[in-house]
Design an enzyme around this catalytic site. Structure first.
Site, PDB file in Angstrom:
ATOM      1  N   ASN A  10       0.201   1.182  -9.163  1.00 39.33           N
ATOM      2  CA  ASN A  10      -0.937   1.588 -10.004  1.00 39.33           C
ATOM      3  C   ASN A  10      -1.907   2.332  -9.097  1.00 39.33           C
ATOM      4  O   ASN A  10      -2.620   1.717  -8.317  1.00 39.33           O
ATOM      5  CB  ASN A  10      -1.570   0.312 -10.593  1.00 39.33           C
ATOM      6  CG  ASN A  10      -2.855   0.602 -11.341  1.00 39.33           C
ATOM      7  OD1 ASN A  10      -3.193   1.765 -11.600  1.00 39.33           O
ATOM      8  ND2 ASN A  10      -3.581  -0.451 -11.699  1.00 39.33           N
ATOM      9  N   TRP A  11      -1.895   3.655  -9.223  1.00 35.08           N
ATOM     10  CA  TRP A  11      -2.706   4.470  -8.300  1.00 35.08           C
ATOM     11  C   TRP A  11      -4.180   4.507  -8.696  1.00 35.08           C
ATOM     12  O   TRP A  11      -5.000   5.102  -7.994  1.00 35.08           O
ATOM     13  CB  TRP A  11      -2.145   5.908  -8.227  1.00 35.08           C
ATOM     14  CG  TRP A  11      -0.771   6.002  -7.628  1.00 35.08           C
ATOM     15  CD1 TRP A  11       0.002   4.964  -7.143  1.00 35.08           C
ATOM     16  CD2 TRP A  11       0.008   7.187  -7.436  1.00 35.08           C
ATOM     17  NE1 TRP A  11       1.205   5.442  -6.678  1.00 35.08           N
ATOM     18  CE2 TRP A  11       1.227   6.805  -6.847  1.00 35.08           C
ATOM     19  CE3 TRP A  11      -0.203   8.537  -7.719  1.00 35.08           C
ATOM     20  CZ2 TRP A  11       2.237   7.728  -6.524  1.00 35.08           C
ATOM     21  CZ3 TRP A  11       0.794   9.463  -7.402  1.00 35.08           C
ATOM     22  CH2 TRP A  11       1.999   9.049  -6.808  1.00 35.08           C
ATOM     23  N   LYS A  12      -4.505   3.906  -9.842  1.00 32.63           N
ATOM     24  CA  LYS A  12      -5.899   3.858 -10.327  1.00 32.63           C
ATOM     25  C   LYS A  12      -6.528   5.261 -10.284  1.00 32.63           C
ATOM     26  O   LYS A  12      -5.826   6.250 -10.520  1.00 32.63           O
ATOM     27  CB  LYS A  12      -6.689   2.825  -9.530  1.00 32.63           C
ATOM     28  CG  LYS A  12      -5.991   1.457  -9.540  1.00 32.63           C
ATOM     29  CD  LYS A  12      -6.846   0.324  -9.083  1.00 32.63           C
ATOM     30  CE  LYS A  12      -6.045  -0.961  -9.130  1.00 32.63           C
ATOM     31  NZ  LYS A  12      -6.827  -2.134  -8.817  1.00 32.63           N
ATOM     32  N   HIS A  96      -5.315  -3.583 -18.422  1.00 30.31           N
ATOM     33  CA  HIS A  96      -5.659  -3.890 -17.023  1.00 30.31           C
ATOM     34  C   HIS A  96      -7.059  -4.504 -16.992  1.00 30.31           C
ATOM     35  O   HIS A  96      -7.937  -4.116 -17.772  1.00 30.31           O
ATOM     36  CB  HIS A  96      -5.612  -2.614 -16.176  1.00 30.31           C
ATOM     37  CG  HIS A  96      -5.702  -2.921 -14.718  1.00 30.31           C
ATOM     38  ND1 HIS A  96      -6.908  -3.185 -14.104  1.00 30.31           N
ATOM     39  CD2 HIS A  96      -4.750  -3.058 -13.772  1.00 30.31           C
ATOM     40  CE1 HIS A  96      -6.674  -3.463 -12.819  1.00 30.31           C
ATOM     41  NE2 HIS A  96      -5.370  -3.390 -12.599  1.00 30.31           N
ATOM     42  N   GLU A  98      -9.464  -4.059 -15.120  1.00 31.94           N
ATOM     43  CA  GLU A  98     -10.568  -3.106 -14.924  1.00 31.94           C
ATOM     44  C   GLU A  98     -10.972  -2.465 -16.258  1.00 31.94           C
ATOM     45  O   GLU A  98     -12.128  -2.139 -16.468  1.00 31.94           O
ATOM     46  CB  GLU A  98     -10.175  -2.056 -13.868  1.00 31.94           C
ATOM     47  CG  GLU A  98     -10.244  -2.671 -12.469  1.00 31.94           C
ATOM     48  CD  GLU A  98      -9.252  -2.121 -11.462  1.00 31.94           C
ATOM     49  OE1 GLU A  98      -8.666  -1.049 -11.680  1.00 31.94           O
ATOM     50  OE2 GLU A  98      -9.056  -2.812 -10.434  1.00 31.94           O
ATOM     51  N   GLU A 168      -2.110 -10.885 -13.410  1.00 33.93           N
ATOM     52  CA  GLU A 168      -2.997 -10.438 -12.341  1.00 33.93           C
ATOM     53  C   GLU A 168      -4.267 -11.273 -12.353  1.00 33.93           C
ATOM     54  O   GLU A 168      -5.196 -10.982 -13.142  1.00 33.93           O
ATOM     55  CB  GLU A 168      -3.364  -8.957 -12.552  1.00 33.93           C
ATOM     56  CG  GLU A 168      -2.168  -8.043 -12.549  1.00 33.93           C
ATOM     57  CD  GLU A 168      -2.550  -6.628 -12.140  1.00 33.93           C
ATOM     58  OE1 GLU A 168      -1.962  -6.130 -11.182  1.00 33.93           O
ATOM     59  OE2 GLU A 168      -3.449  -6.041 -12.761  1.00 33.93           O
ATOM     60  N   GLY A 174      -7.714  -6.382  -5.620  1.00 34.24           N
ATOM     61  CA  GLY A 174      -8.493  -5.567  -4.694  1.00 34.24           C
ATOM     62  C   GLY A 174      -9.375  -6.378  -3.756  1.00 34.24           C
ATOM     63  O   GLY A 174     -10.234  -5.826  -3.079  1.00 34.24           O
ATOM     64  N   SER A 214      -3.572  -7.811  -4.862  1.00 34.16           N
ATOM     65  CA  SER A 214      -3.469  -7.784  -3.402  1.00 34.16           C
ATOM     66  C   SER A 214      -2.056  -8.042  -2.888  1.00 34.16           C
ATOM     67  O   SER A 214      -1.865  -8.731  -1.883  1.00 34.16           O
ATOM     68  CB  SER A 214      -4.464  -8.769  -2.780  1.00 34.16           C
ATOM     69  OG  SER A 214      -5.795  -8.410  -3.124  1.00 34.16           O
ATOM     70  N   GLY A 235      -1.626  -2.236  -6.465  1.00 32.75           N
ATOM     71  CA  GLY A 235      -2.721  -1.270  -6.479  1.00 32.75           C
ATOM     72  C   GLY A 235      -2.858  -0.608  -5.119  1.00 32.75           C
ATOM     73  O   GLY A 235      -2.129   0.328  -4.768  1.00 32.75           O
ATOM     74  N   GLY A 236      -3.780  -1.111  -4.310  1.00 34.49           N
ATOM     75  CA  GLY A 236      -4.123  -0.497  -3.022  1.00 34.49           C
ATOM     76  C   GLY A 236      -2.915  -0.134  -2.164  1.00 34.49           C
ATOM     77  O   GLY A 236      -2.840   0.982  -1.617  1.00 34.49           O
TER      78      GLY A 236
HETATM   79  P1  PGA Z   1      -4.507  -4.462  -5.856  1.00 38.72           P
HETATM   80  O1  PGA Z   1      -4.531  -4.017  -7.396  1.00 38.72           O
HETATM   81  O2  PGA Z   1      -3.059  -4.516  -5.441  1.00 38.72           O
HETATM   82  O3  PGA Z   1      -5.286  -3.394  -5.145  1.00 38.72           O
HETATM   83  O4  PGA Z   1      -5.152  -5.814  -5.801  1.00 38.72           O
HETATM   84  C1  PGA Z   1      -3.583  -4.503  -8.309  1.00 38.72           C
HETATM   85  C2  PGA Z   1      -3.881  -3.999  -9.684  1.00 38.72           C
HETATM   86  O5  PGA Z   1      -5.075  -3.839 -10.010  1.00 38.72           O
HETATM   87  O6  PGA Z   1      -2.972  -3.705 -10.486  1.00 38.72           O
END
Ligand code: PGA
Length: 255
Positions: A10-12, A96, A98, A168, A174, A214, A235-236
């Site tokens: 997930n490149w956000k 998600h 977010e 999640e 994050g 994470s 994500g990251g």
């Molecule tokens: P993260 O994000 O790996 O940076 O914690 C995961 C996600 O939000 O899907």
């Protein structure tokens, strides 16, 4: 039939067009056609076609990070499921945290999107998870129950085959605070048990449940080896091939 693992990046709201293209090329080059796991990358909307082109000929699938719940219309700023299919997407991430917590998307809005995306033929990665306060107050099961039930009621068996759940925990996204493999396994087993009770064993046992929050190269193997963890939503660490590909390799090794 054992569930095949899926690792999705997930490149956000990161990458430029050039960075997205070279990241996609590096991921495509690092995933062998014979990989026993499925790999997907989910770039921002404007780079979907660029990334689709970069992935051509590779086994890596393309996904988007959200979609509208309508096919077309006067919905300024929205992107519909048929548009995502046209751009080459197989997957769309929905619900998600977010979007739920920063952008105020409700369970009902998420559910409408899940139904619209599945009806149009996309595969959905549906995110769910508890906040730290909900976990501390012992409410996490109630949260999963609400989120699973709300999003899956009314789905056909065929639609369930195109639904992937991503657990999640919000306190792990994050933050560098990953759930332990045992905490994640406990949550995954609970979600699977709920699905089995509600929809029967063939659905409960076949739905993939990814872990997200994470995930890094150094914790991926421990998470992937749990019986109910069917891959990861990253994500990251998905923003660099050097950190994403070792997670893919951990999924391959865990089988
Ligand atoms: P993260 O994000 O790996 O940076 O914690 C995961 C996600 O939000 O899907």
């Amino acid at each position: 039939m054992p569930r095949t693992k899926l690792v999705a990046g997930n490149w956000k709201m990161y990458t430029t067009r050039t960075a997205a293209e070279s990241l996609a090329r590096a991921v495509a080059a690092g995933v062998p056609a014979s990989a026993a796991v499925e790999v997907a990358v989910c770039p921002p909307f404007p780079w979907l076609t660029t990334v689709a082109n970069a992935l051509q000929g590779s086994p890596v699938s393309l996904g988007a990070q959200d979609c509208a719940n309508e096919k077309e219309g006067a919905f300024t700023g929205e992107v519909s499921p048929p548009m995502l299919l046209d751009a080459g997407c197989k997957y769309v991430i929905l619900g998600h945290s977010e979007r739920r917590h920063i952008l105020g998307e409700s369970d009902a809005q998420t559910n409408d999107k899940v139904h619209a995306a599945l009806a149009d033929g996309l595969h959905v990665i549906l995110c769910m998870g508890e906040t730290l306060a909900e976990r501390q107050r012992g409410l996490k099961e109630r949260v999963f129950q609400r989120q699973v039930f709300a999003a899956t009621s009314g789905l056909s068996d065929e639609q369930f085959h195109r639904l992937v759940i991503a657990y999640e925990p919000i306190w792990a996204i994050g933050t560098g605070h990953t759930a332990t493999p045992e905490q994640a396994q406990e949550a995954h087993a609970f979600i699977r048990e709920k699905l089995t009770t509600l929809f029967g064993a063939s659905i409960g046992q076949n739905v993939k449940i990814l872990y997200g929050g994470s995930v890094k190269p150094d914790n991926a193997a421990g998470l992937m080896s749990q019986p109910d963890i069917d891959g990861a939503l990253v994500g990251g660490a998905s923003l660099k091939a050097e950190t994403f590909l070792p997670i893919v390799q951990a999924a391959v090794a865990a089988g």
